[in-house]
Write an enzyme that holds these catalytic residues in place. Sequence first.
Site, PDB file in Angstrom:
ATOM      1  N   LYS A 122       0.793  -1.314  -0.050  1.00 17.82           N
ATOM      2  CA  LYS A 122       0.016  -0.017   0.006  1.00 17.82           C
ATOM      3  C   LYS A 122       0.870   1.210  -0.124  1.00 17.82           C
ATOM      4  O   LYS A 122       0.564   2.009  -0.769  1.00 17.82           O
ATOM      5  CB  LYS A 122      -0.772   0.085   1.151  1.00 17.82           C
ATOM      6  CG  LYS A 122      -2.046  -1.265   1.368  1.00 17.82           C
ATOM      7  CD  LYS A 122      -2.825  -0.962   2.521  1.00 17.82           C
ATOM      8  CE  LYS A 122      -2.327  -1.020   3.924  1.00 17.82           C
ATOM      9  NZ  LYS A 122      -1.948  -2.266   4.211  1.00 17.82           N
ATOM     10  N   ARG A 129      -9.776   0.278   8.156  1.00 20.57           N
ATOM     11  CA  ARG A 129      -9.488  -1.063   8.455  1.00 20.57           C
ATOM     12  C   ARG A 129     -10.534  -1.838   9.262  1.00 20.57           C
ATOM     13  O   ARG A 129     -10.611  -2.954   9.458  1.00 20.57           O
ATOM     14  CB  ARG A 129      -8.348  -1.024   9.556  1.00 20.57           C
ATOM     15  CG  ARG A 129      -6.885  -1.007   8.841  1.00 20.57           C
ATOM     16  CD  ARG A 129      -6.030  -1.112  10.119  1.00 20.57           C
ATOM     17  NE  ARG A 129      -4.785  -1.845   9.529  1.00 20.57           N
ATOM     18  CZ  ARG A 129      -3.662  -1.207   8.821  1.00 20.57           C
ATOM     19  NH1 ARG A 129      -3.656   0.021   8.576  1.00 20.57           N
ATOM     20  NH2 ARG A 129      -2.788  -1.933   8.543  1.00 20.57           N
ATOM     21  N   ARG A 152      11.129  -6.602   5.414  1.00 18.02           N
ATOM     22  CA  ARG A 152      10.894  -5.269   5.809  1.00 18.02           C
ATOM     23  C   ARG A 152      11.521  -4.779   7.240  1.00 18.02           C
ATOM     24  O   ARG A 152      11.945  -3.853   7.763  1.00 18.02           O
ATOM     25  CB  ARG A 152       9.528  -4.610   5.535  1.00 18.02           C
ATOM     26  CG  ARG A 152       9.371  -3.376   5.753  1.00 18.02           C
ATOM     27  CD  ARG A 152       8.004  -2.724   5.692  1.00 18.02           C
ATOM     28  NE  ARG A 152       7.039  -2.836   6.584  1.00 18.02           N
ATOM     29  CZ  ARG A 152       5.758  -2.830   6.559  1.00 18.02           C
ATOM     30  NH1 ARG A 152       5.180  -2.392   5.327  1.00 18.02           N
ATOM     31  NH2 ARG A 152       4.987  -2.958   7.375  1.00 18.02           N
ATOM     32  N   ARG A 165      11.208  -1.618  12.135  1.00 14.92           N
ATOM     33  CA  ARG A 165       9.885  -1.459  12.305  1.00 14.92           C
ATOM     34  C   ARG A 165       9.437  -2.623  13.827  1.00 14.92           C
ATOM     35  O   ARG A 165       9.789  -4.012  13.485  1.00 14.92           O
ATOM     36  CB  ARG A 165       8.715  -1.695  11.453  1.00 14.92           C
ATOM     37  CG  ARG A 165       8.287  -0.378  11.254  1.00 14.92           C
ATOM     38  CD  ARG A 165       7.441  -0.316   9.990  1.00 14.92           C
ATOM     39  NE  ARG A 165       6.021  -0.917  10.229  1.00 14.92           N
ATOM     40  CZ  ARG A 165       5.050  -0.958   9.674  1.00 14.92           C
ATOM     41  NH1 ARG A 165       4.900   0.006   8.581  1.00 14.92           N
ATOM     42  NH2 ARG A 165       3.945  -1.328   9.869  1.00 14.92           N
ATOM     43  N   ARG A 179      -1.151  -9.483  13.048  1.00 14.59           N
ATOM     44  CA  ARG A 179      -1.722  -8.367  12.342  1.00 14.59           C
ATOM     45  C   ARG A 179      -2.563  -9.135  11.085  1.00 14.59           C
ATOM     46  O   ARG A 179      -3.386  -8.678  10.787  1.00 14.59           O
ATOM     47  CB  ARG A 179      -0.746  -7.652  11.759  1.00 14.59           C
ATOM     48  CG  ARG A 179      -0.076  -6.612  12.687  1.00 14.59           C
ATOM     49  CD  ARG A 179       1.206  -6.221  12.442  1.00 14.59           C
ATOM     50  NE  ARG A 179       1.426  -5.383  11.145  1.00 14.59           N
ATOM     51  CZ  ARG A 179       2.824  -5.519  10.800  1.00 14.59           C
ATOM     52  NH1 ARG A 179       3.832  -6.123  11.222  1.00 14.59           N
ATOM     53  NH2 ARG A 179       2.733  -4.823   9.500  1.00 14.59           N
TER      54      ARG A 179
HETATM   55  P1  ADP Z   1       0.605  -2.461   7.966  1.00 17.74           P
HETATM   56  O1  ADP Z   1      -0.179  -2.449   6.736  1.00 17.74           O
HETATM   57  O2  ADP Z   1       2.076  -3.118   7.275  1.00 17.74           O
HETATM   58  O3  ADP Z   1       0.137  -3.222   9.079  1.00 17.74           O
HETATM   59  P2  ADP Z   1       0.492   0.500   8.858  1.00 17.74           P
HETATM   60  O4  ADP Z   1       1.873   1.125   8.895  1.00 17.74           O
HETATM   61  O5  ADP Z   1      -0.652   0.745   7.872  1.00 17.74           O
HETATM   62  O6  ADP Z   1       1.148  -1.103   8.547  1.00 17.74           O
HETATM   63  O7  ADP Z   1       0.123   0.107  10.190  1.00 17.74           O
HETATM   64  C1  ADP Z   1       0.523  -0.219  11.301  1.00 17.74           C
HETATM   65  C2  ADP Z   1      -0.330  -0.281  12.599  1.00 17.74           C
HETATM   66  O8  ADP Z   1      -0.707   1.022  12.997  1.00 17.74           O
HETATM   67  C3  ADP Z   1      -1.286  -1.417  12.409  1.00 17.74           C
HETATM   68  O9  ADP Z   1      -1.133  -2.577  12.640  1.00 17.74           O
HETATM   69  C4  ADP Z   1      -2.274  -0.574  13.635  1.00 17.74           C
HETATM   70  O10 ADP Z   1      -1.816  -0.971  15.034  1.00 17.74           O
HETATM   71  C5  ADP Z   1      -2.347   0.702  13.356  1.00 17.74           C
HETATM   72  N1  ADP Z   1      -3.196   1.114  12.484  1.00 17.74           N
HETATM   73  C6  ADP Z   1      -2.720   1.767  11.247  1.00 17.74           C
HETATM   74  N2  ADP Z   1      -3.963   2.399  10.746  1.00 17.74           N
HETATM   75  C7  ADP Z   1      -4.842   1.810  11.653  1.00 17.74           C
HETATM   76  C8  ADP Z   1      -6.346   2.141  11.705  1.00 17.74           C
HETATM   77  N3  ADP Z   1      -7.062   2.600  10.451  1.00 17.74           N
HETATM   78  N4  ADP Z   1      -7.321   1.494  12.728  1.00 17.74           N
HETATM   79  C9  ADP Z   1      -6.589   1.008  13.476  1.00 17.74           C
HETATM   80  N5  ADP Z   1      -5.220   0.852  13.658  1.00 17.74           N
HETATM   81  C10 ADP Z   1      -4.357   1.402  12.596  1.00 17.74           C
END
Ligand code: ADP
Length: 192
Positions: free
Chosen positions: A14, A91, A130, A136, A147
Site C-alpha cells: 500500500k 481498517r 522489511r 519496525r 496482524r
Molecule cells: P501495515 O499495513 O504493514 O500493517 P501500517 O503502517 O498501515 O502497516 O499500520 C501499522 C499499525 O498501525 C497497525 O498494525 C495498527 O496497529 C495501526 N493502525 C494503522 N492504521 C490503523 C487504523 N485505520 N485503525 C486502527 N489501527 C491502525
Amino acid sequence: MLNIVIFGAPGSGKGTQSDNLIKPYGLFHISTGDVLRDHIKRGTELGTTAKAYIDKGQLIPDELMIGILASVLDDNADKASKGVIFDGFPRTIAQAEALEKMLKERNPGVSAVVGLEVPEDELVERLIKRGKESGRSDDNLETIKGRLQVYHSQTSPLQDFYKQKGLYKAIKGTGSIDGIFADIKAAVDAVL
Ligand code: ADP
C-alpha cells in the site's frame, strides 16, 4: 476530486503504490501507520497509547482512530483539494462508515478502492524482510501473524462492503512494482 482508498493486508504494498499515485494525480497521501509512528517518535500522549496496540499487532480503537483521521483531513484541507489517498484507513466497517460520513461533509466521497491482493506466504516473507531493513517494531514473526489475523477478521470484510457499492477494484499485488502500478493506474483512470 479523486478519493482513493488503497486497500490490502499488511505487506501488500500500500505504501509503495501510494507513493506512485501521489504525483500523477496530485493527491494528498494519508498513511495512518505513518501518522501514528510520527506520534510515537515525538513522544505524544497519543503516541504512547498507539504504541501499546501497534506492538501487539492490534488495531487502535475505532473511536480514537476516526478522530485522528478527521483532524488530519481538517488540518490539510488545502493540500487535499484534488483528493486524498487513504492508506491504512479504513481498517474496519465502523471506520468505513465514518469515512463515508466525513467525506459527505467535506467532499464527494470515495471514488475507488484499490485492493492489492497478495498470497499470505508472500506477505509474511515481505514483512520479515522489511523488519530486518527498517527495524519496525511490529515487523517480527509473532506480531506479523497477529496482524494478519486481525486483517482477516476485522479488515477483509471491507472487500465485500466496497464490492457491494461497486467501488472495489481488485489488483494482483505480485510481480514488478511498475507492472502493479500500471494496473492500478488503469483502474483509477477508468473512474476519472
Ligand atoms: P501495515 O499495513 O504493514 O500493517 P501500517 O503502517 O498501515 O502497516 O499500520 C501499522 C499499525 O498501525 C497497525 O498494525 C495498527 O496497529 C495501526 N493502525 C494503522 N492504521 C490503523 C487504523 N485505520 N485503525 C486502527 N489501527 C491502525
